[in-house]
Scaffold this active site. Structure first.
Site, PDB file in Angstrom:
ATOM      1  CG  ASN A   1      -1.801   1.173   1.351  1.00 50.17           C
ATOM      2  OD1 ASN A   1      -1.842   2.011   0.448  1.00 50.17           O
ATOM      3  ND2 ASN A   1      -2.524   1.279   2.463  1.00 50.17           N
ATOM      4  CG  PHE A   2       2.912   2.668  -3.532  1.00 45.60           C
ATOM      5  CD1 PHE A   2       3.441   1.487  -3.039  1.00 45.60           C
ATOM      6  CD2 PHE A   2       3.284   3.070  -4.826  1.00 45.60           C
ATOM      7  CE1 PHE A   2       4.311   0.706  -3.802  1.00 45.60           C
ATOM      8  CE2 PHE A   2       4.152   2.301  -5.590  1.00 45.60           C
ATOM      9  CZ  PHE A   2       4.664   1.120  -5.092  1.00 45.60           C
ATOM     10  CE  LYS A   3      -0.248   2.934   4.913  1.00 43.99           C
ATOM     11  NZ  LYS A   3      -0.178   2.973   6.364  1.00 43.99           N
TER      12      LYS A   3
ATOM     13  CG  HIS B   1      -6.027   1.712   5.139  1.00 46.69           C
ATOM     14  ND1 HIS B   1      -5.538   2.652   6.019  1.00 46.69           N
ATOM     15  CD2 HIS B   1      -5.038   0.813   4.962  1.00 46.69           C
ATOM     16  CE1 HIS B   1      -4.305   2.331   6.351  1.00 46.69           C
ATOM     17  NE2 HIS B   1      -3.967   1.212   5.721  1.00 46.69           N
TER      18      HIS B   1
ATOM     19  CD  GLU C   1      -2.915   5.237   6.886  1.00 47.55           C
ATOM     20  OE1 GLU C   1      -2.910   5.265   5.648  1.00 47.55           O
ATOM     21  OE2 GLU C   1      -1.996   4.748   7.566  1.00 47.55           O
TER      22      GLU C   1
ATOM     23  CD  GLU D   1      -3.514  -2.791   7.139  1.00 47.68           C
ATOM     24  OE1 GLU D   1      -2.366  -2.983   6.743  1.00 47.68           O
ATOM     25  OE2 GLU D   1      -4.202  -1.824   6.792  1.00 47.68           O
TER      26      GLU D   1
ATOM     27  N   GLY E   1       2.332   2.231  10.906  1.00 43.89           N
ATOM     28  CA  GLY E   1       3.238   3.361  10.748  1.00 43.89           C
ATOM     29  C   GLY E   1       3.922   3.773  12.036  1.00 43.89           C
TER      30      GLY E   1
ATOM     31  CB  SER F   1       5.139  -1.940  12.073  1.00 40.29           C
ATOM     32  OG  SER F   1       4.696  -0.622  12.358  1.00 40.29           O
TER      33      SER F   1
END
Ligand code: 13P
Length: 237
Positions: free
Chosen positions: A6-8, A90, A92, A159, A165, A195
């Site tokens: 996942n490049f975010k 997700h 975020e 997650e 992160g 992580s």
């Protein structure tokens, strides 16, 4: 195994092209047979030529074909690139962008209806983890409300928010216990994310009921992501 990146909000159009060129070569030279998924930012999407086991997907999508939804990306734009893989739920997007469960379930239904493969994310914050496994499960199952767990193109990524992160990884015992309890209700492949890096990939992939990993930070350098692919290749599971 499924190894997903996942490049975010990282990488540009140019650096994504360079990344995928390198990764394509690595996958064929090293005979990588695991399923690889890459989620670049929208601006970097294209009709990429990839090996059969590498799929490019989107990190998000608005649940409509097209329309007046300023700043959003709908099915028409996603399909232009031949993409049929999406990340939904997700943390975020839930916690920073404020997506609630009814909206996430609406997205799920829309992209399910369109036949997308869906990587659906769940995970509890720190204070819930500190309350114990029953609270963790209750929280995670709430994030599955309205989601068709029998959908054949579903992948679920567990997650824990506190491990994303932060450099903090859930312990193997915590992951094992959580995945095995999720497995009672979820037959779809289960990924762990939070992580994950080359140094802990082997231990995590060896966990029972773990069918792969969803990697953020440690996937952004292609060499680091390739290390994780090599670790998975050498695993006897
Ligand atoms: P990190 O690997 O940076 O913790 O991110 C995990 C994640 O959110 C993947 O979707």
């Amino acid at each position: 195994m499924i190894i997903a990146a996942n490049f975010k909000m990282n990488h540009t159009r140019a650096s994504t092209v360079a990344y995928l060129r390198e990764l394509n070569a690595f996958i064929s030279n090293e005979n990588i047979s695991d399923e690889v998924m890459i989620f670049p930012p929208f601006t970097a999407l294209d009709r990429f030529e990839t090996p059969a086991n590498l799929t490019v997907g989107v990190q998000n999508g608005y649940p409509a074909q097209k329309g007046s939804f300023t700043g959003e990306i709908g099915l028409e734009q996603i399909e232009e690139f031949g993409i049929d893989l999406i990340l939904i739920g997700h943390s975020e997007r839930r916690h920073i962008l404020g997506e609630d469960q009814p909206f996430i379930a609406q997205k799920f239904d829309f992209f399910k209806e369109k036949g997308f493969r869906i990587v659906y994310c769940i995970g509890e914050p720190k204070e819930v983890r500190e309350s114990g496994i029953d609270a963790v499960l209750a929280y995670n199952f709430k994030q599955l409300e309205g989601i068709d767990l029998s959908y054949e193109k579903l992948v679920v990524a567990y997650e824990p928010v506190w491990a994303i992160g932060t450099g903090l990884t859930a312990s193997a015992e915590q992951i094992e216990e959580t995945l095995s309890r999720l497995r009672d209700r979820i037959k779809a492949p289960l990924l762990y994310g939070g992580s994950v890096k080359p140094a802990n990939t082997k231990e995590i992939l060896e966990i029972e009921n773990c069918d792969g990993v969803l990697v953020g930070t440690a996937s952004w350098e292609v060499e680091s992501f390739e290390k994780m692919l090599s670790i998975s290749k050498n695993l006897k599971k």
